[in-house]
Design an enzyme around this catalytic site. Structure first.
Site, PDB file in Angstrom:
ATOM      1  N   LYS A 110      22.740 -57.641 -20.405  1.00 28.98           N
ATOM      2  CA  LYS A 110      21.754 -58.729 -20.398  1.00 28.98           C
ATOM      3  C   LYS A 110      21.169 -59.043 -21.774  1.00 28.98           C
ATOM      4  O   LYS A 110      20.799 -60.174 -22.053  1.00 28.98           O
ATOM      5  CB  LYS A 110      20.650 -58.432 -19.399  1.00 28.98           C
ATOM      6  N   GLU A 121      11.965 -65.488 -15.531  1.00 30.44           N
ATOM      7  CA  GLU A 121      11.730 -64.913 -14.216  1.00 30.44           C
ATOM      8  C   GLU A 121      12.588 -63.656 -14.122  1.00 30.44           C
ATOM      9  O   GLU A 121      13.582 -63.528 -14.825  1.00 30.44           O
ATOM     10  CB  GLU A 121      12.136 -65.895 -13.110  1.00 30.44           C
ATOM     11  N   SER A 176      29.167 -53.356 -16.429  1.00 34.52           N
ATOM     12  CA  SER A 176      28.090 -54.232 -16.910  1.00 34.52           C
ATOM     13  C   SER A 176      26.804 -53.484 -17.247  1.00 34.52           C
ATOM     14  O   SER A 176      26.003 -53.970 -18.043  1.00 34.52           O
ATOM     15  CB  SER A 176      27.802 -55.314 -15.865  1.00 34.52           C
TER      16      SER A 176
HETATM   17  C1  LIG Z   1      21.967 -58.436 -13.720  1.00 34.58           C
HETATM   18  C2  LIG Z   1      23.139 -57.560 -13.625  1.00 34.58           C
HETATM   19  C3  LIG Z   1      24.359 -58.000 -13.063  1.00 34.58           C
HETATM   20  C4  LIG Z   1      24.525 -59.345 -12.407  1.00 34.58           C
HETATM   21  O1  LIG Z   1      24.332 -60.442 -13.251  1.00 34.58           O
HETATM   22  P1  LIG Z   1      25.550 -61.352 -13.734  1.00 34.58           P
HETATM   23  O2  LIG Z   1      24.883 -62.539 -14.309  1.00 34.58           O
HETATM   24  O3  LIG Z   1      26.382 -61.671 -12.524  1.00 34.58           O
HETATM   25  O4  LIG Z   1      26.305 -60.561 -14.711  1.00 34.58           O
HETATM   26  C5  LIG Z   1      25.437 -57.139 -13.065  1.00 34.58           C
HETATM   27  N1  LIG Z   1      25.344 -55.891 -13.584  1.00 34.58           N
HETATM   28  C6  LIG Z   1      24.196 -55.423 -14.125  1.00 34.58           C
HETATM   29  C7  LIG Z   1      24.167 -54.042 -14.664  1.00 34.58           C
HETATM   30  C8  LIG Z   1      23.063 -56.239 -14.165  1.00 34.58           C
HETATM   31  O5  LIG Z   1      21.917 -55.765 -14.698  1.00 34.58           O
END
Ligand SMILES: *Cc1c(COP(=O)(O)O)cnc(C)c1O
Length: 395
Positions: free
Chosen positions: A88, A110, A380
């Site tokens: 993020k 938000e 992610s």
């Molecule tokens: C917020 C988040 C997501 C989902 O958000 P995307 O916009 O779909 O990437 C996925 N993995 C993690 C670790 C997150 O914090």
């Protein structure tokens, strides 16, 4: 105006479905983004923050034991190692720097579970911009630690007591704030969603993931992977790793949250597989696929992974799914948990429950051959935030 708007759509998706008062703000943002996205000075400064503050490039790690277990060669893109523990920050650093170049005095955002809010707080502190985050009152209680984290970094968290007191109410309040304060304030959206230019801009800021994978996999394998697998909530980590491979012969898998497997009701979807089961609609300023009932009412989505729990999806993903360029698929809560434990036990990596959905898809699809021989999974984020959830699921 009309033409400009049309040309910003992804096929029939995207656009700017917002109150008239917001149009000047979107136009200003589009103009500045176009001006700076290829600007040498802007990009040098952004690269500096991505490298020295966020810790990029993140490694591409060959998961030897997981590969042996699943029967395909698996590389993990380690976004869990980025500062803050997820992808993020790539986006909030990009937008934060842009806000600074635009001369904005204030950032609002938000947040649902608090992941995006925390990444905003980091960017706000780094760039010295006053940051305020709207959060559903219920979420502020559930996610006390993230509220505290944001406050430590100087961000003001505003609990939203209207409606269901969750993410969608926080989005409404943030929008209201932006309308009232467009001159001074940048609204930092956390995924590839919302009105143009957000889906395009956030994708571009997250594309650093896929750009790195291109050179990293070339160095290790001498070729591109057969497939790339990423979990999909709004779709920013997925678009970020997919986009630099769109023109290549690489299969792209967008893994949504299949939820608990309980039956969908007229009010609740009990999953958040928007690409898989959603229908065309308008949500949060964009036309996209949406989880809705037959009267067009938005359904409550549900997933063990808070970050995937969203009734919409980025318009570009909806478009790419329609034209067959990416494959929408999903993993259930229970499958994600199994994959979570696999990665912990076999690789010593504790993934976020969101990312575990991507691993879970590889777990079940590897044997069918559809993923080919070399697979890149986007990890992610890290799973420290999810330990209580996982502990609670233990029999
Ligand atoms: C917020 C988040 C997501 C989902 O958000 P995307 O916009 O779909 O990437 C996925 N993995 C993690 C670790 C997150 O914090």
């Amino acid at each position: 105006m009309r033409n400009k708007l049309e040309s910003t759509k992804f096929g029939k998706y995207g656009g700017q479905f917002v109150p008239e008062v917001l149009m000047p703000a979107l136009e200003e943002l589009t103009e500045y983004y176009e001006k700076f996205k290829d600007d040498v000075v802007f990009n040098e400064e952004l690269d500096y923050y991505l490298r020295d503050f966020a810790g990029r490039p993140s490694p591409l790690y060959f998961a030897q034991r997981l590969s042996r277990e699943y029967g395909v060669k698996i590389y993990l893109k380690r976004e869990d190692l980025v500062h803050g523990g997820a992808h993020k920050l790539n986006n909030t650093l990009g937008q934060g720097l842009l806000a600074k170049y635009m001369g904005k005095k204030r950032i609002i955002a938000e947040t649902g579970a608090g992941q995006h809010g925390t990444a905003c707080a980091m960017a706000g502190a780094t760039f010295g911009i006053n940051t305020e985050v709207y959060m559903g009152a219920k979420d502020t209680v559930r996610q006390r630690m993230n509220v505290y984290r944001m406050e430590l970094m100087g961000t003001k968290v505003i609990p939203v007591k209207s409606g269901s007191q969750t993410l969608k109410d926080a989005i409404n309040e943030a929008m209201r704030d932006w309308v009232a304060n467009v001159e001074t304030t940048h609204y930092m959206i956390g995924s590839v969603v919302g009105p143009h230019p957000f889906p395009t801009m956030v994708r571009d800021f997250q594309s650093v993931i896929g750009k790195e994978v291109r050179s990293q996999i070339m160095e290790k394998e001498g070729c591109f992977p057969d497939s790339i697998v990423a979990c999909t909530g709004g779709g920013s980590n997925a678009m970020g790793i997919f986009y630099p491979f769109i023109e290549e012969d690489v299969d792209l898998f967008a893994v949504e949250a299949g939820g608990s497997g309980m039956k969908t009701t007229d009010k609740e979807a009990l999953h958040s597989a928007t690409l898989c089961t959603g229908e065309d609609g308008v949500l949060h300023g964009m036309r996209t696929k949406v989880l809705q009932n037959k009267d067009g009412q938005i359904l409550e989505s549900s997933s063990i992974a808070a970050g995937l729990d969203y009734a919409g999806v980025g318009p570009e993903l909806a478009y790419l799914a329609d034209i067959g360029r990416l494959k929408p698929c999903n993993s259930m809560d229970s499958e994600a948990l199994l994959a979570f434990h696999d990665l912990c036990r076999l690789e010593g990596i504790i993934p976020a429950l969101e990312s575990s959905h991507a691993v879970a898809y590889v777990r079940k699809a590897a044997a069918t051959g559809e993923l080919g021989d070399i697979v890149v999974i986007n990890i992610s984020g890290r799973g420290d935030k999810d330990l209580e959830t996982v502990m609670g699921m233990r029999k």
